[in-house]
Write an enzyme that holds these catalytic residues in place. Structure first.
Site, PDB file in Angstrom:
ATOM      1  N   GLU A  18      75.144  38.895 -17.326  1.00  0.00           N
ATOM      2  CA  GLU A  18      75.793  37.780 -16.619  1.00  0.00           C
ATOM      3  C   GLU A  18      76.458  38.297 -15.341  1.00  0.00           C
ATOM      4  OE1 GLU A  18      77.888  34.995 -19.275  1.00  0.00           O
ATOM      5  OE2 GLU A  18      79.552  35.164 -17.865  1.00  0.00           O
ATOM      6  N   ASP A  63      86.948  23.234 -22.702  1.00  0.00           N
ATOM      7  CA  ASP A  63      86.155  23.755 -23.806  1.00  0.00           C
ATOM      8  C   ASP A  63      85.483  22.567 -24.486  1.00  0.00           C
ATOM      9  OD1 ASP A  63      86.215  26.559 -23.943  1.00  0.00           O
ATOM     10  OD2 ASP A  63      88.286  26.531 -24.668  1.00  0.00           O
ATOM     11  N   TYR A 112      88.214  22.821 -16.137  1.00  0.00           N
ATOM     12  CA  TYR A 112      87.504  23.569 -17.180  1.00  0.00           C
ATOM     13  C   TYR A 112      87.878  22.965 -18.528  1.00  0.00           C
ATOM     14  CZ  TYR A 112      85.642  26.769 -20.435  1.00  0.00           C
ATOM     15  OH  TYR A 112      84.918  27.254 -21.494  1.00  0.00           O
ATOM     16  N   ARG A 133      79.158  40.976 -18.046  1.00  0.00           N
ATOM     17  CA  ARG A 133      79.005  41.161 -19.482  1.00  0.00           C
ATOM     18  C   ARG A 133      77.539  41.053 -19.899  1.00  0.00           C
ATOM     19  NH1 ARG A 133      82.122  35.731 -21.745  1.00  0.00           N
ATOM     20  NH2 ARG A 133      81.114  34.287 -20.301  1.00  0.00           N
ATOM     21  N   ARG A 184      82.751  28.255  -9.093  1.00  0.00           N
ATOM     22  CA  ARG A 184      82.060  29.527  -9.293  1.00  0.00           C
ATOM     23  C   ARG A 184      80.826  29.250 -10.140  1.00  0.00           C
ATOM     24  NH1 ARG A 184      84.146  33.426 -12.315  1.00  0.00           N
ATOM     25  NH2 ARG A 184      85.805  32.149 -13.208  1.00  0.00           N
ATOM     26  N   ARG A 212      99.087  34.346 -17.905  1.00  0.00           N
ATOM     27  CA  ARG A 212      99.451  35.286 -18.950  1.00  0.00           C
ATOM     28  C   ARG A 212      98.228  36.130 -19.309  1.00  0.00           C
ATOM     29  NH1 ARG A 212      97.833  32.810 -23.695  1.00  0.00           N
ATOM     30  NH2 ARG A 212      99.114  34.158 -24.962  1.00  0.00           N
ATOM     31  N   ARG A 248      98.118  41.771 -28.116  1.00  0.00           N
ATOM     32  CA  ARG A 248      98.490  41.609 -29.524  1.00  0.00           C
ATOM     33  C   ARG A 248      98.972  42.950 -30.064  1.00  0.00           C
ATOM     34  NH1 ARG A 248      93.138  38.547 -31.471  1.00  0.00           N
ATOM     35  NH2 ARG A 248      93.377  36.670 -30.212  1.00  0.00           N
TER      36      ARG A 248
HETATM   37  P1  FDA Z   1      78.393  18.971 -19.079  1.00  0.00           P
HETATM   38  O1  FDA Z   1      78.348  19.721 -17.810  1.00  0.00           O
HETATM   39  O2  FDA Z   1      77.993  19.692 -20.315  1.00  0.00           O
HETATM   40  O3  FDA Z   1      77.498  17.654 -18.966  1.00  0.00           O
HETATM   41  C1  FDA Z   1      77.442  16.875 -17.797  1.00  0.00           C
HETATM   42  C2  FDA Z   1      76.040  16.329 -17.656  1.00  0.00           C
HETATM   43  O4  FDA Z   1      76.012  15.411 -16.572  1.00  0.00           O
HETATM   44  C3  FDA Z   1      75.004  17.406 -17.350  1.00  0.00           C
HETATM   45  O5  FDA Z   1      73.985  17.394 -18.328  1.00  0.00           O
HETATM   46  C4  FDA Z   1      74.464  17.007 -15.970  1.00  0.00           C
HETATM   47  O6  FDA Z   1      73.072  17.274 -15.814  1.00  0.00           O
HETATM   48  C5  FDA Z   1      74.755  15.516 -15.951  1.00  0.00           C
HETATM   49  N1  FDA Z   1      74.820  14.976 -14.596  1.00  0.00           N
HETATM   50  C6  FDA Z   1      75.566  15.426 -13.563  1.00  0.00           C
HETATM   51  N2  FDA Z   1      75.331  14.682 -12.464  1.00  0.00           N
HETATM   52  C7  FDA Z   1      74.413  13.738 -12.796  1.00  0.00           C
HETATM   53  C8  FDA Z   1      73.770  12.695 -12.082  1.00  0.00           C
HETATM   54  N3  FDA Z   1      73.988  12.493 -10.780  1.00  0.00           N
HETATM   55  N4  FDA Z   1      72.880  11.895 -12.747  1.00  0.00           N
HETATM   56  C9  FDA Z   1      72.608  12.119 -14.060  1.00  0.00           C
HETATM   57  N5  FDA Z   1      73.197  13.101 -14.782  1.00  0.00           N
HETATM   58  C10 FDA Z   1      74.099  13.905 -14.166  1.00  0.00           C
HETATM   59  N6  FDA Z   1      83.185  25.713 -24.350  1.00  0.00           N
HETATM   60  C11 FDA Z   1      83.554  26.152 -25.598  1.00  0.00           C
HETATM   61  O7  FDA Z   1      84.187  25.391 -26.337  1.00  0.00           O
HETATM   62  N7  FDA Z   1      83.191  27.399 -26.030  1.00  0.00           N
HETATM   63  C12 FDA Z   1      82.477  28.264 -25.263  1.00  0.00           C
HETATM   64  O8  FDA Z   1      82.180  29.378 -25.689  1.00  0.00           O
HETATM   65  C13 FDA Z   1      82.096  27.828 -23.960  1.00  0.00           C
HETATM   66  N8  FDA Z   1      81.381  28.636 -23.148  1.00  0.00           N
HETATM   67  C14 FDA Z   1      81.085  28.248 -21.868  1.00  0.00           C
HETATM   68  C15 FDA Z   1      80.407  29.139 -21.035  1.00  0.00           C
HETATM   69  C16 FDA Z   1      80.139  28.757 -19.736  1.00  0.00           C
HETATM   70  C17 FDA Z   1      79.418  29.713 -18.846  1.00  0.00           C
HETATM   71  C18 FDA Z   1      80.555  27.503 -19.250  1.00  0.00           C
HETATM   72  C19 FDA Z   1      80.328  27.117 -17.824  1.00  0.00           C
HETATM   73  C20 FDA Z   1      81.215  26.617 -20.086  1.00  0.00           C
HETATM   74  C21 FDA Z   1      81.490  26.982 -21.406  1.00  0.00           C
HETATM   75  N9  FDA Z   1      82.113  26.109 -22.278  1.00  0.00           N
HETATM   76  C22 FDA Z   1      82.470  26.536 -23.535  1.00  0.00           C
HETATM   77  C23 FDA Z   1      82.487  24.737 -21.840  1.00  0.00           C
HETATM   78  C24 FDA Z   1      81.430  23.686 -22.181  1.00  0.00           C
HETATM   79  O9  FDA Z   1      80.241  23.947 -21.490  1.00  0.00           O
HETATM   80  C25 FDA Z   1      82.012  22.304 -21.796  1.00  0.00           C
HETATM   81  O10 FDA Z   1      83.063  22.008 -22.661  1.00  0.00           O
HETATM   82  C26 FDA Z   1      81.022  21.165 -21.876  1.00  0.00           C
HETATM   83  O11 FDA Z   1      79.890  21.434 -21.109  1.00  0.00           O
HETATM   84  C27 FDA Z   1      81.678  19.887 -21.377  1.00  0.00           C
HETATM   85  O12 FDA Z   1      80.821  18.811 -21.536  1.00  0.00           O
HETATM   86  P2  FDA Z   1      80.679  17.693 -20.391  1.00  0.00           P
HETATM   87  O13 FDA Z   1      79.911  16.609 -21.004  1.00  0.00           O
HETATM   88  O14 FDA Z   1      82.014  17.397 -19.831  1.00  0.00           O
HETATM   89  O15 FDA Z   1      79.883  18.413 -19.204  1.00  0.00           O
END
Ligand code: FDA
Length: 378
Positions: free
Chosen positions: A311, A361, A359, A286, A255, A172, A176
């Site tokens: 970016e 948030d 993905y 952006r 990506r 979608r 608005r």
């Molecule tokens: P996250 O990726 O944060 O943490 C995983 C951790 O595991 C990392 O620190 C990594 O180093 C570690 N790790 C991986 N492999 C490992 C290994 N082998 N040994 C030790 N450590 C290891 N959300 C939102 O609500 N509002 C927003 O505006 C945005 N904006 C946004 C922008 C962009 C560009 C992205 C990519 C994402 C967002 N997000 C977001 C989403 C947000 O980043 C996401 O919700 C959280 O990172 C999720 O947290 P996690 O703990 O799941 O993963």
């Protein structure tokens, strides 16, 4: 140690905090040199302006339990997220709303007139039968708005022409028929008053939590590695699921983003926090100007300098940070195979965006960690 948590992002830290509060001894390891995962932020060394190292993070949620939980660690500012888009030298408000439509068509349509116009323009294709992203986009919002704001922007995000992208990438495109250009529809939104890092640090401030940074779970030379731990202690694993199984079912595709930071000698570069660039002749998607995320810090931020981040989006190679799951047909097949493997892995709980190839948030990552704690671990 009662529990090992791999990954100090929001998912891992939420589990750590809950487990510690329930009296368990927890160790959290992360291969990066800081906690917080992708939500990590830091003061820009030249200007002191808080920047989000892995892309802009705006907190928003409509989930009352998550809102109550996060407010234990931080207060939130009244920041309301709005995004603008520069197309063909003119700035428009997003998401597409009555203001965008009237400015674009140089008109003064009422909501009903605008609705009728978009309905007529979107009749060119049937949304259900669209064979590619271009047909789907036109079927949803009509050709003029699709070509101006979506077609080339999406092509830049995917480095692929909209006619070669699958229709399913978008289900979608919200339009608005009011002048409301608040970006998020959620009940609560804001930014942590004293920054993400202060919030994240408060989550691990507990004698039952030990954090080990720069520690990779797959590095056999450190003591808390996969071989030594799995089967001995329960593990919450938030790293990449394909990496855990040595890519036995193939690599999942992602990506990534490239960020180009620049400090400028102007007090205000663009007057807002995020400006999209949807046209094909601009290589980036952006520009973020971080000082606008915290207008309440105006007296602490420089008035004659600003920091901006351009970016760029592209497919990730093995060396890049994985940001958004591509989730193409082949990825979904591999993911199903990995899910089967996770079911038979002793005492390992897979969570978070990398561990589930989804993905999420921030509020979703926190919410799903709270559920995992309650339903599987507590
Ligand atoms: P996250 O990726 O944060 O943490 C995983 C951790 O595991 C990392 O620190 C990594 O180093 C570690 N790790 C991986 N492999 C490992 C290994 N082998 N040994 C030790 N450590 C290891 N959300 C939102 O609500 N509002 C927003 O505006 C945005 N904006 C946004 C922008 C962009 C560009 C992205 C990519 C994402 C967002 N997000 C977001 C989403 C947000 O980043 C996401 O919700 C959280 O990172 C999720 O947290 P996690 O703990 O799941 O993963």
């Amino acid at each position: 140690m009662d529990l090992l948590i791999v990954g100090a992002g929001f998912f891992g830290l939420t589990i750590a905090e809950r487990a510690a509060a329930a009296g368990r001894k927890v160790v959290v390891i992360d291969k990066r040199a800081h906690i917080g995962g992708n939500a990590y932020s830091e003061a820009d060394p030249e200007t002191g302006i808080e920047i989000h190292r892995y892309g802009a993070h705006l907190f928003h949620t409509s989930n009352p339990s998550v809102w109550e939980y996060v407010n234990r660690f931080t207060t939130f500012t009244s920041y309301t997220h709005r995004v603008y888009s520069t197309h063909d030298g003119v700035v428009y408000p997003l998401p597409i709303n009555l203001g965008t439509i009237n400015q674009f068509f140089r008109a003064a349509y009422t909501p009903d007139e605008a609705r009728a116009l978009i309905k007529q323009q979107s009749g060119e294709f049937d949304s259900e039968r669209a064979v590619n992203l271009e047909e789907k986009g036109i079927a949803l919002i009509g050709r003029p708005l699709f070509e101006a704001f979506i077609r080339d922007y999406t092509a830049k995000q995917w480095q692929t022409d909209a006619r070669d992208l699958p229709a399913e990438i978008i289900s979608r495109l919200p339009v608005r028929y009011t002048y409301d250009n608040r970006y998020f529809n959620d009940t609560w939104e804001g930014l942590p008053t004293d920054g993400y890092t202060a919030w994240l640090e408060r989550m691990v401030e507990h004698p039952n939590i030990e954090v080990r940074l720069s520690t990779d779970f797959f590095d056999a030379s450190q003591s808390l590695n996969k071989q030594s731990v799995v089967g001995q202690v329960p593990v919450v694993y938030t790293g990449a699921v394909d990496r855990y199984f040595d890519y036995s079912e193939g690599e999942l595709s992602w990506r990534t983003l490239d960020f180009e930071r620049e400090v400028l000698d102007v007090g205000d570069f663009q007057g807002t926090s995020v400006m999209n660039y949807p046209d094909a002749d601009v290589p980036y998607t952006r520009i973020h100007e971080f000082k606008h995320f915290h207008p309440e810090r105006a007296d602490r931020y420089p008035t004659d300098r600003t920091v901006i981040v351009r970016e760029y989006s592209r497919f990730a190679t093995a060396k890049d940070e994985p940001y958004y799951p591509v989730n193409a047909g082949r990825d979904r097949e591999k993911l199903l195979a990995y899910r089967e493997l996770t079911k038979i892995e002793p005492q390992v709980h897979f969570g978070g965006r990398l561990g589930t190839y989804q993905y999420l948030d921030m509020h979703m990552a926190i919410g799903s960690a709270l559920s995992m704690w309650k339903n599987q671990l507590a």
